[in-house]
Write an enzyme that holds these catalytic residues in place. Structure first.
Site, mmCIF file in Angstrom:
data_model
loop_
_atom_site.group_PDB
_atom_site.id
_atom_site.type_symbol
_atom_site.label_atom_id
_atom_site.label_comp_id
_atom_site.label_asym_id
_atom_site.label_seq_id
_atom_site.Cartn_x
_atom_site.Cartn_y
_atom_site.Cartn_z
ATOM 1 N N GLY A 1 1.124 -1.164 0.017
ATOM 2 C CA GLY A 1 0.032 -0.067 -0.050
ATOM 3 C C GLY A 1 0.852 1.300 -0.077
ATOM 4 N N SER B 1 3.154 3.524 2.398
ATOM 5 C CA SER B 1 3.700 3.250 3.589
ATOM 6 C C SER B 1 3.351 4.734 4.213
ATOM 7 C CB SER B 1 5.259 2.944 3.579
ATOM 8 O OG SER B 1 6.084 3.950 3.013
ATOM 9 N N CYS C 1 6.313 -4.740 0.292
ATOM 10 C CA CYS C 1 6.631 -3.673 -0.147
ATOM 11 C C CYS C 1 6.468 -2.485 1.064
ATOM 12 C CB CYS C 1 5.572 -3.362 -1.265
ATOM 13 S SG CYS C 1 5.944 -2.043 -2.349
ATOM 14 N N ILE D 1 6.060 -2.999 -7.577
ATOM 15 C CA ILE D 1 5.301 -1.567 -7.996
ATOM 16 C C ILE D 1 6.176 -0.453 -6.973
ATOM 17 C CG2 ILE D 1 3.153 -0.431 -7.883
ATOM 18 C CD1 ILE D 1 1.947 -3.322 -8.547
ATOM 19 N N ARG D 2 6.556 0.245 -7.928
ATOM 20 C CA ARG D 2 7.243 1.468 -7.161
ATOM 21 C C ARG D 2 7.881 0.990 -5.872
ATOM 22 N NH1 ARG D 2 5.362 6.827 -6.858
ATOM 23 N NH2 ARG D 2 5.303 6.537 -4.756
ATOM 24 N N HIS E 1 5.039 -7.828 -4.335
ATOM 25 C CA HIS E 1 3.973 -8.199 -4.105
ATOM 26 C C HIS E 1 3.404 -9.351 -4.116
ATOM 27 C CE1 HIS E 1 2.883 -4.036 -3.265
ATOM 28 N NE2 HIS E 1 3.519 -3.504 -4.133
ATOM 29 N N GLU F 1 0.781 -10.951 -3.011
ATOM 30 C CA GLU F 1 -0.688 -10.852 -3.041
ATOM 31 C C GLU F 1 -1.258 -10.619 -4.390
ATOM 32 O OE1 GLU F 1 1.313 -8.664 -1.689
ATOM 33 O OE2 GLU F 1 0.763 -6.694 -1.712
#
Lengths: 197, 293
Positions: free
Chosen positions: A47, A49, A79, A134-135, A170, A172
């Site tokens: 998500g 942070s 992440c 992702i980033r 990730h 998930e």
């Protein structure tokens, strides 16, 4: 049954719940600190942070989360969750939870257009793991006793320090639930040894 | 290493779930938003209510503003391009903006064609009012959806209508027998393959946020209750008396959308919210939601 919580303040909570359930464990979405008591392990999801940190402070989660880790119960950060767990965040004076013996750097692969998928080898987990970054942050250095589990392009992207597991990608977001399974294994072992002590 | 894949583009939106994306017009507002716990900011030249008031043609923001916002915060930065404006979209992508909104808040550049979003490395969010519009945008490669609502009004009624409609249509589709789907596709002007995928998975393949008219913490919580994955707040925050407090309240109401006592606390003494517009008082040709198809 092993009970695994997912910190449910913001981010990819539902996907982690699905992954836990696919592994045959019970999942709990954690929105308040008192819910931590009943858990055998906790996942800090992906998500934002900074957003999670604001909400952790707002709802006095900080000390209960640290106490959770110090009780010997496993924690797994993905992440943003990895950033929360790290003992050091490059460029910041203070870490967040500061539990895991690693230093991480935020957004270290670049902005969203540099986000990518790559095939990884993850020690003790999988030889052929499709990971989504992702980033993503990466682990700049792993401290003493911390085992590097995976690297991507020469950067550490997964590691384990005692009962703390962290990865910059990730799990998930894919249907590959093996790393979650590995974490649930850690929680089961910790549960057994905590019961015997 | 593969960049710009569906998984990477849709996954970025997944990471925003349960969060609030805030419209900002400068670096200072962006910092307030980040400090309040926004998951992303939308860099704009003017917020929708000011665009509505100013009239004329609304275009992509001055790249200088977008750049300032990108330098000011570490959370993702989004920006809007006009519907069908290939060059505005490419310019924002080249600047490294994290997410583009092909947005009806700006004056459309093309009244017939939306962007082919699958061609871009940067992911896109698009507005939708029903499952047909949602499926068309997904078909073009949108990685995230949002309700259109009626932007800049401070009136939640259109966002509620669009969220309920899409979700009801998804539920209907999921219970359809397979041989009924093609007719449904024709009726909605929706790509058949996208509808088949929604039917199989039981949900939209991308995240769907609420947008367009959210003015209070209770509005944000209402949209979450109705099934939104998160919310965009445009004019509401920086048009309020105390933006920092207001922004924090919206973030918390979104996280704890079913904790009504908490929402009561958050809603106390927030000051005057934006005034708001009755939809029937807006001439049909001035309704932003009618832009795009």
């Amino acid at each position: 049954m092993t009970k695994i919580g997912v910190l449910g303040l913001q981010g990819a909570v539902r996907e982690h719940v699905r992954s836990i359930e696919e592994n045959g464990a019970e999942a709990v979405v954690v929105k308040w600190p008192e819910q931590l008591d009943e858990l055998d392990g906790l996942i800090l999801p992906g998500g934002e942070s900074t957003t999670m940190r604001r909400l952790i402070d707002r709802y006095s989660f900080m000390e209960p989360l640290r106490a959770f880790g110090e009780s010997g119960r496993p924690m797994f950060g993905t992440c943003a969750g990895l950033i929360l767990l790290a003992g050091e965040v490059v460029g910041y004076a203070e870490p967040h939870l500061g539990l895991m013996n690693i230093a991480v750097e935020r957004n270290s692969f670049g902005r969203q257009k540099e986000s990518f998928e790559a095939d990884l080898m993850i020690k003790d987990v999988a030889d052929d793991y499709n990971a989504v970054f992702i980033r993503a942050p990466h682990i700049v250095s792993a401290g003493e006793g911390t085992e590097v589990l995976a690297e991507c392009d020469g950067r550490i992207v997964a590691a384990r320090d005692r009962h703390y597991l962290g990865c910059s990608f990730h799990p998930e977001l894919t249907d590959d639930h093996r790393i979650t399974g590995y974490f649930i294994g850690m929680a089961e072992q910790a549960k057994a040894s905590l019961a015997n002590s | 290493m593969n960049t710009g894949t569906d998984r990477v583009k849709r996954g970025m939106a997944e990471m925003q779930k349960g969060g609030v994306i805030m419209d900002v017009v400068n670096a200072e507002q962006a910092k307030i938003a980040e400090e309040a716990g926004a998951v992303a900011v939308m860099a704009l030249e003017r917020v929708p209510s000011d665009i509505r008031a100013a009239g004329g043609v609304a275009r992509m923001a001055d790249p200088r503003i977008v750049e300032e916002v990108m330098n000011a915060v570490t959370i993702p930065v989004m920006a809007k391009a006009r519907i069908g404006h290939i060059v505005e979209a490419r310019v924002l992508e080249a600047m490294g903006v994290d997410y583009l909104d092909e947005s009806e808040v700006l004056t459309p550049a093309d009244e017939e064609y939306h962007l082919l979003k699958s061609d871009y490395t940067v992911p896109f969010v698009c507005g939708c009012r029903d499952i047909g519009e949602a499926a068309r945008r997904i078909g073009e490669g949108a990685s995230m959806l949002r309700t259109k609502g009626e932007p800049g009004t401070g009136n939640i009624v259109e966002a509620v209508r669009h969220m309920r409609k899409v979700n009801a249509q998804v539920r209907k589709l999921v219970h359809m027998s397979e041989d009924e789907v093609m007719t449904e596709a024709r009726n909605h002007g929706a790509p058949f393959e996208v509808l088949m995928q929604i039917r199989k998975e039981g949900k939209l393949p991308v995240v769907n946020f609420a947008a367009g008219g959210i003015a209070t913490p209770a509005d944000a919580a209402l949209m979450m209750e109705l099934g939104a994955d998160g919310v965009f707040v445009g004019s509401g925050i920086f048009k309020s008396d105390n933006p920092a407090k207001f922004a924090r309240a919206i973030v918390e109401a979104t996280t704890h959308y079913q904790d009504y006592k908490l929402i009561a606390e958050l809603s106390k003494e927030l000051g005057e919210p934006m005034k708001g517009l009755e939809i029937s008082k807006i001439a049909p040709e001035s309704r932003m939601q009618e832009r795009g198809w």
